[in-house]
Design an enzyme around this catalytic site. Structure first.
Site, PDB file in Angstrom:
ATOM      1  N   LYS A 139     135.535  49.802 -24.961  1.00 43.93           N
ATOM      2  CA  LYS A 139     135.898  50.029 -26.370  1.00 43.93           C
ATOM      3  C   LYS A 139     137.387  49.846 -26.633  1.00 43.93           C
ATOM      4  CE  LYS A 139     131.990  52.549 -28.062  1.00 43.93           C
ATOM      5  NZ  LYS A 139     131.239  52.975 -26.849  1.00 43.93           N
ATOM      6  N   GLU A 183     135.429  55.942 -37.008  1.00 45.33           N
ATOM      7  CA  GLU A 183     134.293  56.839 -36.796  1.00 45.33           C
ATOM      8  C   GLU A 183     134.092  56.979 -35.289  1.00 45.33           C
ATOM      9  OE1 GLU A 183     133.987  53.619 -37.078  1.00 45.33           O
ATOM     10  OE2 GLU A 183     132.800  53.230 -35.284  1.00 45.33           O
ATOM     11  N   SER A 200     129.836  48.577 -18.527  1.00 45.28           N
ATOM     12  CA  SER A 200     130.645  48.818 -19.725  1.00 45.28           C
ATOM     13  C   SER A 200     131.608  49.993 -19.610  1.00 45.28           C
ATOM     14  CB  SER A 200     129.733  49.026 -20.932  1.00 45.28           C
ATOM     15  OG  SER A 200     128.785  50.054 -20.685  1.00 45.28           O
TER      16      SER A 200
HETATM   17  C1  LIG Z   1     129.933  53.001 -26.724  1.00 44.95           C
HETATM   18  C2  LIG Z   1     129.473  52.535 -25.411  1.00 44.95           C
HETATM   19  C3  LIG Z   1     128.406  51.614 -25.275  1.00 44.95           C
HETATM   20  C4  LIG Z   1     127.589  51.134 -26.430  1.00 44.95           C
HETATM   21  O1  LIG Z   1     128.290  50.447 -27.422  1.00 44.95           O
HETATM   22  P1  LIG Z   1     128.152  48.879 -27.616  1.00 44.95           P
HETATM   23  O2  LIG Z   1     128.869  48.618 -28.883  1.00 44.95           O
HETATM   24  O3  LIG Z   1     126.693  48.541 -27.687  1.00 44.95           O
HETATM   25  O4  LIG Z   1     128.793  48.240 -26.447  1.00 44.95           O
HETATM   26  C5  LIG Z   1     128.065  51.171 -24.012  1.00 44.95           C
HETATM   27  N1  LIG Z   1     128.719  51.610 -22.916  1.00 44.95           N
HETATM   28  C6  LIG Z   1     129.736  52.497 -22.989  1.00 44.95           C
HETATM   29  C7  LIG Z   1     130.396  52.931 -21.742  1.00 44.95           C
HETATM   30  C8  LIG Z   1     130.144  52.982 -24.235  1.00 44.95           C
HETATM   31  O5  LIG Z   1     131.153  53.863 -24.300  1.00 44.95           O
END
Ligand SMILES: *Cc1c(COP(=O)(O)O)cnc(C)c1O
Length: 416
Positions: free
Chosen positions: A109, A131, A397
């Site tokens: 993010k 948000e 992610s």
């Molecule tokens: C917020 C988040 C997601 C999901 O958000 P996307 O916009 O679909 O990427 C996935 N993995 C992590 C670690 C997150 O913090």
């Protein structure tokens, strides 16, 4: 929010060629039938200003340089591509992990937050609103705004604020004002509603920093641009390290930003299969999952025409996932488009399977993945089961430290 269409329903004859050639989103902000700008009139102008400002910024070498510098010196890019040897051995595949868990603040993010913060400063914004659901985007937004000296207000649903108390504290320590939303469902959906409402009241000097590839045009495009650094790096790294492109790229899908960041730069490589993993929760019935593309229908949410979880009256459904970051009833329009043309397949992984995947990744690789990312790991494992010796690229992610409380209270013995 009330809706005002920005043109006729776009024709849905758009193709993958249009997307990879940059002809999508089109002038109406559409990816085929999906996307657009369903917002009050006051925001239409603000969104146009944002789009023009962003396009100019991306063409300006000085802006690109400033972004690159922040990504390398502050975010910690490029992130490594790790060959996961023991997972690979267990699954009978070659497995690579794109390590967004190693970025500053611990998830992808931040790529979006710092990019939009630079944009907000360039556009002369006096303050930023954002948000947050689980708090990850709130932390990233607060950190990026502190870095650039921008005042920041974060809206968070009261229920989420209670569930994610450590992130409330983090956001405040990073200097942002955190406002709890006690209207509506008191989770991410009402936090977005409130942030949009705040923006409507002063669209000239407030910048709205949206955290995923959702919302009205140009956000899905803008967030994809900023997250595509994931896929660009991963493509070059796997060519360098393995000497070939992968057979499969897989990522988890909440709103869809980390997945689109990984997939978008690989869409042209048509031999690469792509798999987005949604939250299967505890079952297929209403309210038990957050698998928007699997179980949803077309409609408008947060200014965009896409797929969403709604009942027959258009009321948004409750969602559930063990991973807060996937717990959203909508999905970005580019994913709805990629789903409609079949370029990306979307499957679900249950809470139990995701928790088991966290344990497996910890035990075999010494990496504690976020519960969101664990959905991608479990999806990759299932895909590998039918295919020997394939090469798989997984978008990791984020890191799982934030999930320890959830993992500790998760009823054991359920998984597998
Ligand atoms: C917020 C988040 C997601 C999901 O958000 P996307 O916009 O679909 O990427 C996935 N993995 C992590 C670690 C997150 O913090």
């Amino acid at each position: 929010m009330s809706t005002a269409s920005s043109g006729p329903w776009a024709a849905s004859y758009a193709t993958l060629d249009d997307l990879v050639a940059g002809r999508l989103p089109d002038d109406n902000g559409r990816y085929g039938a999906f996307g657009g700008r369903f917002v009050p009139e006051t925001l239409v102008q603000a969104l146009s200003r944002l789009e023009n400002g962003a396009r100019e910024a991306f063409r300006d070498p000085a802006f690109r340089q400033a972004l690159d510098n922040e990504l390398s010196d502050w975010v910690g890019r490029p992130t490594p591509l790790t060959r996961a040897n023991r997972l690979g051995e267990a699954w009978g595949a070659t497995v690579y992990l794109k390590r967004e868990d190693l970025t500053h603040t611990g998830a992808h993010k931040i790529n979006n937050a710092i990019g939009q913060a630079l944009l907000a400063r360039r556009l002369g914004a006096a303050r930023v609103v954002a948000e947050t659901g689980a708090g990850q985007h709130g932390v990233a937004a607060a950190a990026a705004c502190a870095r650039l000296g921008l005042p920041c207000t974060v809206y968070m649903g009261a229920i989420d604020a209670k569930r994610q108390a450590p992130n409330v504290d983090r956001i405040r320590r990073l200097g942002a004002e955190l406002l709890q939303v006690t209207k509506g469902d008191q989770t991410l959906r009402s936090a977005i509603d409130e942030a949009l409402r705040d923006w409507v009241s002063d669209p000239e000097s407030t910048y709205y920093m949206l955290g995923s590839a959702v919302g009205p045009h140009p956000y899905p495009w803008l967030v994809c641009e900023l997250q595509s650094v994931i896929g660009r790096e991963a493509r070059a790294q796997i060519l360098e390290q393995e000497g070939r492109l992968p057979d499969l790229a897989v990522a988890c899908v909440g709103g869809g930003s980390n997945a689109i960041g990984l997939f978008h730069p690989l869409l042209e490589d048509r031999q690469i299969e792509m798999l987005g993993i949604e939250a299967g929760g505890t079952g297929e019935d209403h309210g038990l999952n957050a698998a928007t593309l699997r179980f949803g229908t077309a409609g408008v949410l947060h200014g965009s025409y896409s797929t969403l979880l709604q009942d027959e009256h258009g009321q948004i459904q409750e969602t559930h996932s063990v991973s807060a970051g996937l717990d959203y009833p909508g999905v970005g329009p580019e994913h709805a488009f990629l789903h409609s043309i079949g370029r990306v397949k979307y499957e679900t992984i249950s809470d139990d399977e995701a928790v088991a995947a966290v344990d497996e990744c910890c035990a075999l690789e010494g990496i504690l993945p976020a519960l969101e990312s664990a959905h991608a790991l479990a999806g990759a494992k299932r895909w590998a089961a039918g295919r020997r010796d394939s090469c798989i690229l997984i978008g990791l992610s984020g890191r799982g430290d934030k999930d320890l409380a959830t993992l500790m209270s998760y009823p054991r013995g359920n998984e597998s």
